[in-house]
Motif scaffolding. Structure first.
Motif, mmCIF file in Angstrom:
data_model
loop_
_atom_site.group_PDB
_atom_site.id
_atom_site.type_symbol
_atom_site.label_atom_id
_atom_site.label_comp_id
_atom_site.label_asym_id
_atom_site.label_seq_id
_atom_site.Cartn_x
_atom_site.Cartn_y
_atom_site.Cartn_z
ATOM 1 N N LEU A 199 0.414 -7.383 -8.260
ATOM 2 C CA LEU A 199 0.369 -6.142 -7.480
ATOM 3 C C LEU A 199 -0.635 -6.186 -6.337
ATOM 4 O O LEU A 199 -0.502 -5.456 -5.364
ATOM 5 C CB LEU A 199 0.012 -4.955 -8.391
ATOM 6 N N TRP A 200 -1.698 -7.024 -6.495
ATOM 7 C CA TRP A 200 -2.745 -6.957 -5.478
ATOM 8 C C TRP A 200 -2.728 -8.142 -4.519
ATOM 9 O O TRP A 200 -2.332 -9.254 -4.858
ATOM 10 C CB TRP A 200 -4.114 -6.760 -6.108
ATOM 11 N N ASP A 201 -3.206 -7.823 -3.316
ATOM 12 C CA ASP A 201 -3.266 -8.803 -2.240
ATOM 13 C C ASP A 201 -4.678 -9.367 -2.124
ATOM 14 O O ASP A 201 -4.879 -10.524 -1.777
ATOM 15 C CB ASP A 201 -2.888 -8.084 -0.934
ATOM 16 N N LYS A 202 -5.674 -8.522 -2.428
ATOM 17 C CA LYS A 202 -7.077 -8.920 -2.266
ATOM 18 C C LYS A 202 -7.932 -8.208 -3.303
ATOM 19 O O LYS A 202 -7.645 -7.059 -3.676
ATOM 20 C CB LYS A 202 -7.568 -8.541 -0.860
ATOM 21 N N VAL A 203 -8.961 -8.897 -3.765
ATOM 22 C CA VAL A 203 -9.932 -8.334 -4.701
ATOM 23 C C VAL A 203 -11.325 -8.690 -4.193
ATOM 24 O O VAL A 203 -11.564 -9.829 -3.788
ATOM 25 C CB VAL A 203 -9.755 -8.948 -6.112
ATOM 26 N N VAL A 204 -12.212 -7.715 -4.200
ATOM 27 C CA VAL A 204 -13.617 -7.992 -3.890
ATOM 28 C C VAL A 204 -14.470 -7.455 -5.041
ATOM 29 O O VAL A 204 -14.267 -6.323 -5.499
ATOM 30 C CB VAL A 204 -14.066 -7.352 -2.561
ATOM 31 N N PRO B 11 0.812 -1.230 0.000
ATOM 32 C CA PRO B 11 0.000 0.000 0.000
ATOM 33 C C PRO B 11 0.837 1.268 0.000
ATOM 34 O O PRO B 11 0.330 2.341 -0.329
ATOM 35 C CB PRO B 11 -0.796 -0.111 1.303
ATOM 36 N N SER B 12 2.117 1.148 0.377
ATOM 37 C CA SER B 12 2.955 2.349 0.448
ATOM 38 C C SER B 12 3.500 2.737 -0.924
ATOM 39 O O SER B 12 4.090 3.802 -1.082
ATOM 40 C CB SER B 12 4.131 2.110 1.411
ATOM 41 N N SER B 13 3.315 1.871 -1.919
ATOM 42 C CA SER B 13 3.909 2.126 -3.236
ATOM 43 C C SER B 13 2.950 2.868 -4.174
ATOM 44 O O SER B 13 2.022 2.281 -4.743
ATOM 45 C CB SER B 13 4.333 0.802 -3.883
#
Lengths: 134, 134
Positions: B121-126, B45-47
């Motif tokens: 790039l992503w950790d979670k998707v909803v 999230p910091s990027s």
């Protein structure tokens, strides 16, 4: 909906088609940029009457003049996948021009009346506010 | 965007203004009814670079012809309330005419390329899919 707002919406919609040749400045100026998406979970998921009452209530919000577009719905019959959350019962999706217009909506008597008359129906609400990235 | 799709969208948009005098039959026929809303949480999230890469990737999806409208964004600076989830990093909101058109999008090479090049790039998707209640 006041005549001026409708004109403004039609003007914005004319700029909306993807791939249109409008400059980014025009799009920035006219396209509704703020999305307000609310999901409701009913206290009694088995009650079609409660769901229909909530759907009808959400539709009364369309008379608030700062709402540029309103989409009211229920879970779609798309493919079931792990990432899809179809546990909600009613969805309310609105477009606003900006944060100030959304605040007008939050405080509007029609919205306050909706909450007062329908909040007993829902168990949980989740809200996502999204500002367009251009 | 193919010419026919753009014409169809403009026709639909003309019917969209709230309070317009179009009959409900016309609205049922022409208004994009299916909402597909995807929220992404980044691994890092910091990027800002990762966020911008993901935003740019999502925007490539606009070239898929069955998408009637695309809104890409980030959390808005609306009032912080308990019900507001502003923990996501990127939002992708699309309108389709129907479930079949959304399936075309899911299987489309541009969408598959987007997943292949950005899923790291992503950790979670909803995902929320909403069918309009008319």
């Amino acid at each position: 909906m006041p005549r001026i707002s409708r004109r403004a919406f039609v003007a914005a919609a004319t700029l909306l088609p993807l791939g249109a040749s409008a400059s980014s400045m025009e799009i920035k100026k006219d396209k509704p940029k703020l999305v307000h998406h609310v999901f409701f979970w009913l206290k009694d998921p088995s009650s079609a009457a409660d769901r229909d009452k909530l759907l009808a209530g959400v539709k009364t919000l369309k008379n608030i003049e700062t709402i540029k577009m309103l989409h009211v719905g229920v879970p779609a019959s798309t493919e079931k996948r792990d990432v899809v959350d179809n546990s909600y019962h009613v969805s309310e999706l609105m477009f606003f021009d900006n944060v100030e217009d959304q605040k007008v909506y939050q405080d509007h008597p029609i919205h306050q009346k909706f909450i007062k008359e329908h909040s007993m129906l829902w168990d949980k609400v989740v809200v996502y506010d999204v500002m367009e990235s251009v």
